[in-house]
Design an enzyme around this catalytic site. Sequence first.
Site, PDB file in Angstrom:
ATOM      1  N   GLU A  58       0.856  -1.184   0.000  1.00 46.96           N
ATOM      2  CA  GLU A  58       0.000   0.000   0.000  1.00 46.96           C
ATOM      3  C   GLU A  58       0.890   1.232   0.000  1.00 46.96           C
ATOM      4  OE1 GLU A  58      -2.784   0.391   3.249  1.00 46.96           O
ATOM      5  OE2 GLU A  58      -3.517   2.337   2.516  1.00 46.96           O
ATOM      6  N   ASN A 117      -4.408   5.324  -2.011  1.00 48.01           N
ATOM      7  CA  ASN A 117      -5.569   5.823  -1.263  1.00 48.01           C
ATOM      8  C   ASN A 117      -6.207   6.998  -1.994  1.00 48.01           C
ATOM      9  OD1 ASN A 117      -5.677   4.419   1.536  1.00 48.01           O
ATOM     10  ND2 ASN A 117      -3.512   4.846   1.190  1.00 48.01           N
ATOM     11  N   GLU A 145      -7.745   2.351  -3.439  1.00 49.02           N
ATOM     12  CA  GLU A 145      -8.499   2.114  -2.215  1.00 49.02           C
ATOM     13  C   GLU A 145      -9.430   3.304  -1.985  1.00 49.02           C
ATOM     14  OE1 GLU A 145      -6.060   1.264   1.166  1.00 49.02           O
ATOM     15  OE2 GLU A 145      -4.799  -0.163   0.086  1.00 49.02           O
ATOM     16  N   GLU A 233      -6.119  -5.430   7.553  1.00 48.83           N
ATOM     17  CA  GLU A 233      -5.099  -4.427   7.863  1.00 48.83           C
ATOM     18  C   GLU A 233      -4.853  -4.356   9.366  1.00 48.83           C
ATOM     19  OE1 GLU A 233      -6.672  -0.769   6.185  1.00 48.83           O
ATOM     20  OE2 GLU A 233      -7.776  -0.355   8.007  1.00 48.83           O
TER      21      GLU A 233
END
Length: 276
Positions: A58, A117, A145, A233
Amino acid sequence: AKESGRSRLELFTPELHRGILADRRLAVQIQDALERDAFVPYFQPQVRARDRGLHGAEVLLRWPHPSLGLLSPPEFLRVAEQLRVVPRIDRRLMERVREVLARWTAQGFVAPRLSFNMSAGRIRDPDVVETSRLLSAGPTRIAMELLESTLIEEEGDLFRFNLDRIREAGIDIEIDDFGSGHASIVGLTQVAPDVLKIDRRLVAPVAEDPRSRNLIRAILEIAQTLGISTVAEGVETEAQARALAELGCDVLQGYHFGAPMDEDAFLAFARAWIAR
Ligand code: C2E
Ligand code: CA
Ligand code: CA
Ligand code: CA
């Protein structure tokens, strides 16, 4: 007018006043950081639950602040949002990641997968769509995301149109922080995501608390029924990792495997992980 101005000022507590001064200073520094291109991508590893192979990372935004040290988004995003510069920061971050991918490739490492993100509103930005398509043209799989809390506001035609463009480019859509908001199930029907990220607060008690295990089992069942894969997560212990693997979660992310790290540290991590 003078009178009312003064009485309004008197309503400010000293703490509030200090807060406003700090925000003003931060706002100036954010603008300056944008001009100096000072925001950098960090990378947190994700591993497959079944065999612990490297799944990807990520991308997390960081700001090496001149006097406050390395800042995380919660420390400055609110002020950046007030300045309306989050779109610029996110766009530039994606461009920087393209540069990182090129440097990694030159050193013989092809990142398997990276997720970014985005608030759902960003999907309406044509530049975001274009940059993500450029990114996904390479060998690294790309994902977006979306915070589930921002999905509920995003129904318009442009959102759907751009979401389709992103999908056509082979980019995965993930719902972030699943289970922490009120739009969870609505989000599933709205965007038909490829991936659900189960929120850290649900993951934390999974090793000790049977009720939380049952809840996660139910979420995984919904996801499997809909053909959606799952990421947990905030995995901090081996006991949590084992419990999640037993429940059938696909991918694990958290300090137990690795904290967010800069480009060089992630390259070293990935090499060591693959060679282990
Ligand atoms: P998020 O998307 O839920 O990101 C996960 C956060 O959990 C990250 O915080 C990460 O450092 C932290 N974390 C990872 N593993 C663990 C763990 O095992 N235990 C615990 N307690 N925490 C863990 P971070 O980097 O401070 O980011 C916070 C939030 O800021 C993110 O939450 C995301 O919503 C937002 N954000 C991050 N990067 C970006 C970005 O590039 N653009 C935008 N718009 N927002 C971003
Ligand atoms: Ca995220
Ligand atoms: Ca999350
Ligand atoms: Ca979160």
